[in-house]
Design an enzyme around this catalytic site. Structure first.
Site, PDB file in Angstrom:
ATOM      1  N   LYS A   1     -24.243  26.659  -7.164  1.00  0.00           N
ATOM      2  CA  LYS A   1     -25.428  26.452  -6.387  1.00  0.00           C
ATOM      3  C   LYS A   1     -25.309  24.919  -5.638  1.00  0.00           C
ATOM      4  CE  LYS A   1     -28.070  28.632 -10.059  1.00  0.00           C
ATOM      5  NZ  LYS A   1     -28.696  28.806 -11.600  1.00  0.00           N
TER       6      LYS A   1
ATOM      7  N   GLN B   1     -29.759  24.075 -15.776  1.00  0.00           N
ATOM      8  CA  GLN B   1     -29.161  25.309 -16.189  1.00  0.00           C
ATOM      9  C   GLN B   1     -29.672  25.953 -17.539  1.00  0.00           C
ATOM     10  OE1 GLN B   1     -27.480  27.388 -13.694  1.00  0.00           O
ATOM     11  NE2 GLN B   1     -27.852  28.868 -15.171  1.00  0.00           N
TER      12      GLN B   1
ATOM     13  N   ASP C   1     -37.145  26.855  -9.854  1.00  0.00           N
ATOM     14  CA  ASP C   1     -36.817  28.210 -10.742  1.00  0.00           C
ATOM     15  C   ASP C   1     -38.092  28.886 -11.128  1.00  0.00           C
ATOM     16  OD1 ASP C   1     -34.048  28.883 -11.246  1.00  0.00           O
ATOM     17  OD2 ASP C   1     -34.051  27.498 -12.945  1.00  0.00           O
TER      18      ASP C   1
END
Ligand code: NDP
Length: 294
Positions: free
Chosen positions: A52, A96, A119
């Site tokens: 990412k 994460q 997200d």
């Protein structure tokens, strides 16, 4: 293979559009910024965070990679999230998953500024997806699945979509997204899970089958009708002594036996995976645009 949906080339197409948008934002003095936070040293998470961060640098975004020790406490992590919430150069924040066990993941997600929640896991963004409010953020994997279908010119409107799996990361949001009364939606959606009866009967009635259960090669030829479109979200490790790592990555679909029946099918790797990162970049650019109203 003629019926393969190539996630890598579709992701490349997304990046071409994004580069143009990023250049436009930069010309207005805005550099989209993404912060990726990793707590602990889970090897799979480390790989995801690295990809990412690499992609956001390649696109010329302002990229912040925070690597915190596995011993990080809840309050330390909350303090870092708050710093990022207040940082005007950061438009998107991702913590994460999964964090170490002393961290309450739900509380961290709720602490994110929902305008930076690229997200799409904050309750406000979940609600916006359910309500069909386009100002929210949709989780990246479902968004990637929808984009794969659109770019592959697969009719979603009116199709019977069967989603295998009901997680908050994939199953539920992809069902909500594809049933929306909107472009890229209007599907008739059935969601199946581990308690569903007559699973084969349900999956065989799908025009589009989306497998997101995390079970290697679970979906067999008997689960699928001729001419169905198969989207395989699963990423599973399968022992493979011929591979130097001792394993290879496979999907939830037994590709070799299902592919000949399918009208179109995604491979693993190289299907949904590359789209997930592309959609994260896209959500970050959207966040930057909304912040700056550019
Ligand atoms: P979860 O484990 O959170 O959810 C799995 C879901 O599948 C649950 O709803 C579960 O049912 C259902 N399920 C499990 N076994 C069966 C079964 N035998 N029959 C029917 N349903 C079953 O997984 P995620 O949604 O997070 O991930 C799913 C897969 O997708 C994983 O392989 C993951 O690695 C992959 N993934 C890939 C991404 C990508 O970028 N390509 C991104 C995110 C995930 P129940 O609710 O009843 O327990």
């Amino acid at each position: 293979m003629g019926n393969l949906i190539d996630g890598r080339s579709i992701a490349e197409k997304v990046y071409v559009d994004l580069r143009r948008e990023i250049a436009d934002l930069k010309s207005k003095g805005v550099t989209p910024g993404l912060a990726v936070v990793l707590v602990g040293d889970n090897p799979a998470s480390r790989t995801y965070v690295r990809s990412k961060d690499k992609m956001s640098r390649e696109l010329g975004l302002h990229s912040v990679k925070l690597e915190l020790p596995a011993s990080t406490t809840q309050s330390e992590l909350l303090a870092r999230v708050e710093e990022l919430n207040c940082d005007p150069k950061v438009h998107g924040i991702l913590v994460q998953s999964p964090p170490p066990k002393q961290i309450d993941e739900g509380a961290i997600v709720r602490a994110l500024d929902p305008r930076k929640d690229v997200d799409g896991f904050h309750p406000l963004n979940v609600a916006k997806l359910a309500m069909g409010d386009p100002t929210g953020f949709v989780p990246c994997t479902p968004l990637g699945v929808q984009r794969l279908l659109i770019e592959s010119k697969i009719d979603i409107a009116g199709a019977h979509v069967v989603v295998l799996g009901r997680s908050m990361i994939v199953g539920k949001p992809v069902a909500l997204l594809l049933m929306q009364k909107a472009k890229g939606g209007d599907a008739t959606v059935t969601v199946a899970h581990s308690r569903s009866k007559n699973l084969e009967e349900i999956t065989r009635s799908a025009d589009i089958l989306i497998a997101a259960i995390g079970r290697a090669h679970f979906v067999k030829a008997d689960h699928v009708r001729d001419g169905a479109v198969i989207i395989d979200v699963g990423i599973n490790r399968m022992d493979d002594k011929t591979n130097e790592r001792g394993y290879r990555l496979v999907g939830d679909v037994a590709f070799d036996e299902v592919a000949p029946k399918a009208k179109a099918i995604t491979p693993v790797p190289g299907g949904v995976g590359p789209m997930t990162i592309a959609m994260l970049m896209s959500n970050t650019v959207k966040a930057a645009r909304m912040f700056s109203s550019a």
